[in-house]
Write a protein that holds these residues in place. Structure first.
Motif, PDB file in Angstrom:
ATOM      1  N   LEU A  38     -10.839 -11.737  50.993  1.00 54.61           N
ATOM      2  CA  LEU A  38      -9.616 -11.642  50.202  1.00 54.61           C
ATOM      3  C   LEU A  38      -8.425 -11.417  51.121  1.00 54.61           C
ATOM      4  CD1 LEU A  38     -10.946  -9.099  47.533  1.00 54.61           C
ATOM      5  CD2 LEU A  38     -10.786 -11.583  47.250  1.00 54.61           C
ATOM      6  N   ALA A  39      -7.312 -12.055  50.809  1.00 54.59           N
ATOM      7  CA  ALA A  39      -6.051 -11.764  51.493  1.00 54.59           C
ATOM      8  C   ALA A  39      -5.305 -10.733  50.669  1.00 54.59           C
ATOM      9  CB  ALA A  39      -5.219 -13.032  51.642  1.00 54.59           C
ATOM     10  N   ILE A  40      -4.779  -9.698  51.341  1.00 60.74           N
ATOM     11  CA  ILE A  40      -4.063  -8.644  50.630  1.00 60.74           C
ATOM     12  C   ILE A  40      -2.685  -8.434  51.247  1.00 60.74           C
ATOM     13  CG2 ILE A  40      -6.154  -7.436  49.922  1.00 60.74           C
ATOM     14  CD1 ILE A  40      -5.639  -5.416  52.183  1.00 60.74           C
ATOM     15  N   GLN A  41      -1.810  -7.810  50.470  1.00 63.72           N
ATOM     16  CA  GLN A  41      -0.501  -7.388  50.978  1.00 63.72           C
ATOM     17  C   GLN A  41      -0.223  -5.980  50.476  1.00 63.72           C
ATOM     18  OE1 GLN A  41       3.078  -9.358  49.519  1.00 63.72           O
ATOM     19  NE2 GLN A  41       4.136  -8.991  51.460  1.00 63.72           N
ATOM     20  N   LEU A  42       0.220  -5.115  51.366  1.00 58.84           N
ATOM     21  CA  LEU A  42       0.644  -3.788  50.952  1.00 58.84           C
ATOM     22  C   LEU A  42       2.008  -3.876  50.277  1.00 58.84           C
ATOM     23  CD1 LEU A  42      -0.310  -1.629  54.069  1.00 58.84           C
ATOM     24  CD2 LEU A  42      -1.732  -2.315  52.128  1.00 58.84           C
ATOM     25  N   ASP A  43       2.206  -3.090  49.230  1.00 56.16           N
ATOM     26  CA  ASP A  43       3.501  -3.083  48.564  1.00 56.16           C
ATOM     27  C   ASP A  43       4.410  -2.022  49.186  1.00 56.16           C
ATOM     28  OD1 ASP A  43       2.712  -0.605  47.547  1.00 56.16           O
ATOM     29  OD2 ASP A  43       2.236  -1.383  45.548  1.00 56.16           O
ATOM     30  N   LYS A  44       5.536  -1.742  48.558  1.00 55.27           N
ATOM     31  CA  LYS A  44       6.497  -0.794  49.135  1.00 55.27           C
ATOM     32  C   LYS A  44       5.983   0.638  49.143  1.00 55.27           C
ATOM     33  CE  LYS A  44       9.081  -0.235  44.797  1.00 55.27           C
ATOM     34  NZ  LYS A  44      10.411  -0.368  44.164  1.00 55.27           N
ATOM     35  N   LYS A  45       4.891   0.893  48.422  1.00 56.60           N
ATOM     36  CA  LYS A  45       4.253   2.207  48.437  1.00 56.60           C
ATOM     37  C   LYS A  45       2.999   2.223  49.297  1.00 56.60           C
ATOM     38  CE  LYS A  45       5.899   3.520  43.828  1.00 56.60           C
ATOM     39  NZ  LYS A  45       5.480   3.964  42.462  1.00 56.60           N
ATOM     40  N   GLY A  46       2.725   1.091  49.943  1.00 48.18           N
ATOM     41  CA  GLY A  46       1.552   1.009  50.789  1.00 48.18           C
ATOM     42  C   GLY A  46       0.262   0.712  50.056  1.00 48.18           C
ATOM     43  N   GLU A  47       0.355   0.319  48.776  1.00 45.91           N
ATOM     44  CA  GLU A  47      -0.838   0.002  47.994  1.00 45.91           C
ATOM     45  C   GLU A  47      -1.143  -1.496  48.096  1.00 45.91           C
ATOM     46  OE1 GLU A  47      -2.847   2.215  46.501  1.00 45.91           O
ATOM     47  OE2 GLU A  47      -1.550   3.686  47.468  1.00 45.91           O
ATOM     48  N   PRO A  48      -2.437  -1.873  48.164  1.00 39.78           N
ATOM     49  CA  PRO A  48      -2.774  -3.286  48.364  1.00 39.78           C
ATOM     50  C   PRO A  48      -2.742  -4.107  47.080  1.00 39.78           C
ATOM     51  CG  PRO A  48      -4.774  -1.980  48.256  1.00 39.78           C
ATOM     52  CD  PRO A  48      -3.623  -1.007  48.180  1.00 39.78           C
ATOM     53  N   THR A  49      -2.249  -5.322  47.209  1.00 38.59           N
ATOM     54  CA  THR A  49      -2.308  -6.313  46.140  1.00 38.59           C
ATOM     55  C   THR A  49      -3.059  -7.522  46.668  1.00 38.59           C
ATOM     56  OG1 THR A  49      -0.186  -5.611  45.212  1.00 38.59           O
ATOM     57  CG2 THR A  49      -0.949  -7.825  44.649  1.00 38.59           C
ATOM     58  N   ILE A  50      -3.991  -8.041  45.877  1.00 41.06           N
ATOM     59  CA  ILE A  50      -4.731  -9.242  46.280  1.00 41.06           C
ATOM     60  C   ILE A  50      -3.823 -10.454  46.082  1.00 41.06           C
ATOM     61  CG2 ILE A  50      -6.761 -10.684  45.866  1.00 41.06           C
ATOM     62  CD1 ILE A  50      -8.140  -8.155  44.736  1.00 41.06           C
ATOM     63  N   VAL A  51      -3.580 -11.202  47.166  1.00 45.85           N
ATOM     64  CA  VAL A  51      -2.676 -12.355  47.088  1.00 45.85           C
ATOM     65  C   VAL A  51      -3.395 -13.670  47.386  1.00 45.85           C
ATOM     66  CG1 VAL A  51      -0.624 -10.985  47.606  1.00 45.85           C
ATOM     67  CG2 VAL A  51      -1.941 -12.000  49.497  1.00 45.85           C
ATOM     68  N   GLY A  52      -4.666 -13.639  47.629  1.00 42.33           N
ATOM     69  CA  GLY A  52      -5.423 -14.854  47.880  1.00 42.33           C
ATOM     70  C   GLY A  52      -6.905 -14.564  48.011  1.00 42.33           C
ATOM     71  N   PRO A  53      -7.748 -15.578  47.745  1.00 41.91           N
ATOM     72  CA  PRO A  53      -7.404 -16.934  47.319  1.00 41.91           C
ATOM     73  C   PRO A  53      -6.825 -16.949  45.901  1.00 41.91           C
ATOM     74  CG  PRO A  53      -9.765 -16.598  47.192  1.00 41.91           C
ATOM     75  CD  PRO A  53      -9.217 -15.378  47.851  1.00 41.91           C
ATOM     76  N   LYS A  54      -6.301 -18.091  45.497  1.00 40.80           N
ATOM     77  CA  LYS A  54      -5.553 -18.172  44.249  1.00 40.80           C
ATOM     78  C   LYS A  54      -6.364 -17.728  43.045  1.00 40.80           C
ATOM     79  CE  LYS A  54      -2.171 -21.708  45.578  1.00 40.80           C
ATOM     80  NZ  LYS A  54      -1.638 -23.058  45.306  1.00 40.80           N
ATOM     81  N   ASP A  55      -7.680 -18.047  43.013  1.00 41.63           N
ATOM     82  CA  ASP A  55      -8.479 -17.692  41.841  1.00 41.63           C
ATOM     83  C   ASP A  55      -8.762 -16.196  41.751  1.00 41.63           C
ATOM     84  OD1 ASP A  55     -10.237 -17.503  43.945  1.00 41.63           O
ATOM     85  OD2 ASP A  55     -11.795 -18.748  43.066  1.00 41.63           O
ATOM     86  N   ALA A  56      -8.482 -15.451  42.840  1.00 38.41           N
ATOM     87  CA  ALA A  56      -8.695 -14.002  42.830  1.00 38.41           C
ATOM     88  C   ALA A  56      -7.386 -13.223  42.884  1.00 38.41           C
ATOM     89  CB  ALA A  56      -9.575 -13.595  44.010  1.00 38.41           C
ATOM     90  N   ALA A  57      -6.260 -13.924  43.074  1.00 41.40           N
ATOM     91  CA  ALA A  57      -4.972 -13.255  43.287  1.00 41.40           C
ATOM     92  C   ALA A  57      -4.513 -12.505  42.046  1.00 41.40           C
ATOM     93  CB  ALA A  57      -3.926 -14.276  43.698  1.00 41.40           C
ATOM     94  N   GLU A  58      -3.888 -11.347  42.275  1.00 38.61           N
ATOM     95  CA  GLU A  58      -3.332 -10.534  41.193  1.00 38.61           C
ATOM     96  C   GLU A  58      -1.894 -10.921  40.882  1.00 38.61           C
ATOM     97  OE1 GLU A  58      -5.221  -6.217  41.583  1.00 38.61           O
ATOM     98  OE2 GLU A  58      -4.188  -6.848  43.416  1.00 38.61           O
TER      99      GLU A  58
END
Length: 422
Positions: free
Chosen positions: A389-409
């Motif tokens: 899974l590809a993730i990105q931390l938000d402005k609070k440091g919490e992860p969001t799943i951003v890839g692959p597309k079928d798993a992205a939040e």
């Protein structure tokens, strides 16, 4: 009657002829029966990789704690607790190999849970083969480990050759898609393999590689990011461990090197990275195979990622990452194999050999995901079933799943905000 009791009966009827052979292959163990399974752990508890080494330790210890809270591993109606004995690799491959050898000789362990780093694992795996000792690492990800086809070594985390490449593919689906990338990495087995996987994904996507640089652990990151800044890439990929990620983003902030995004693998979702990088770590991209919020379930312990996370928070007051989860899963795999074999401690050499065969044919459903080891090809004895899974931390440091597309939040925050807006 379990196998150990069969051996006892057989041994009693032929004791005179077997006196000099106790403990030899085929005749059980020379040790008296134990009321517990004894597993060795080789990992980095000191040195520059101690942060990751202690992540594996937490994972292994949480497995032991959960097993023993249920009175142990049940074999044919009897229960056997788990005890762990540690050897410190000190973040050094040769030290790790020596420590593993001494542990096997002196501690008489039934099996071994393995190192945090790939470099140490590459040094330890031949020791395990030489001593015919079953060994599962809950961390190491370099493809070199599995390409060498170690007979007695297994790994629960998919190789970074798959993880980093799949995560990088997600970046190339962003809008706007990066047209140029700069790739850096620490010149150690895992980190080099990570950087190579990032480079391979860029080539496959037809993206311009503005720079590619590998350097020692002790490098001056201000020089690294100065070179990268001069190339003005759209995106920066970095292969390394937590400490190097922190050093990279701090140096980038200091000289105002601000591409549209950074991706570092591994560990951006760990408390060590967040505490080290501070606000500079916000909006960082990373790769993982597990998060506390992923929808996975099953197994003999914990059941779900949420239940595991709750147990980890109660025990360590910190949220687990995928390495800790995979390390706990490594223990669960051994537990499942012991039960499937019906074997009681201590294990004889014949039983350890059979344990390897059992691991090669086992499919274990856990809170971490399904674990099934490859038995052929370039990923021999690696578990490659869990989806990266590809993730990105938000402005609070919490992860969001951003890839692959079928798993992205959701969609990524891209381009990322400048340093003064994080």
């Amino acid at each position: 009657m379990n196998r150990r009791n069969v051996l006892k009966v057989t041994g009693a009827t032929g004791a005179a002829s077997l006196t000099g052979l106790a403990g030899c292959s085929g005749f059980g163990s020379s040790e008296p029966d134990r009321d517990h399974f004894k597993l060795g752990v080789v990992t980095s508890l000191s040195g520059d990789l101690r942060f990751g080494g202690n992540v594996t330790r937490r994972g292994y210890e949480l497995w032991k704690k959960e097993v023993n809270s249920n009175d142990g591993i049940e074999i044919d109606g009897s229960k056997y607790e788990v005890k762990l004995t540690y050897a410190d690799a000190k973040s050094d491959p040769s030290t790790g190999a020596d420590a593993a050898s001494k542990m096997i000789s002196n501690e008489k362990v039934d099996a071994v849970l393995g190192p945090y780093s790939s470099g140490v694992t590459l040094a330890v795996a031949p020791i395990m083969d030489k001593n015919k000792m079953p060994h599962i690492t809950g961390s190491a990800e370099s493809p070199q480990i599995w390409q060498k086809k170690p007979k007695y070594t297994f790994g629960t985390i998919p190789t970074v050759a798959l993880m980093a490449k799949e995560a990088a593919k997600s970046v190339y689906s962003f809008d706007p898609a990066p047209k140029s990338v700069y790739i850096t990495g620490v010149n150690t087995p895992f980190s080099k393999a990570t950087s190579q996987a990032f480079r391979s994904a860029a080539k496959d996507a037809g993206v311009d590689i503005a720079g590619y640089e590998l350097f020692p652990r002790s490098t001056d990151y201000s020089n690294v990011v100065s070179k990268a800044k001069n190339s003005n890439p759209d995106f920066h990929f970095h292969g390394g461990h937590i400490g190097s990620h922190v050093d990279l983003v701090k140096a980038a902030k200091q000289i105002d090197y601000s591409p549209n995004g950074f991706m570092c693998h591994y560990g951006v979702n760990t408390s060590s990275f967040k505490e080290g990088a501070g606000a500079a770590g916000n909006y960082m991209f990373g790769a993982t195979v597990w998060l506390p919020k992923v929808q996975r379930s099953g197994g003999m312990l914990f059941g779900t990622p949420k239940k595991y996370t709750d147990a980890a928070k109660t025990t360590y007051n910190s949220q687990p990452d995928y390495t800790q989860a995979a390390s706990t899963a490594a223990g669960i795999v051994f537990q499942k194999a012991f039960k499937k074999m019906g074997v009681t401690p201590p294990l004889s050499q014949d039983e350890r050999n059979e344990l390897v065969s059992t691991l090669e044919n086992i499919n274990v459903k856990t809170f971490y995901g399904d674990v099934q080891f490859e038995t052929d090809g370039e990923f021999y004895h690696n578990n490659v079933k869990t989806e990266p899974l590809a993730i990105q931390l938000d402005k609070k440091g919490e992860p969001t799943i951003v890839g692959p597309k079928d798993a992205a939040e959701g969609t990524p925050k891209y381009p990322v905000p400048g340093w003064n807006k994080r």
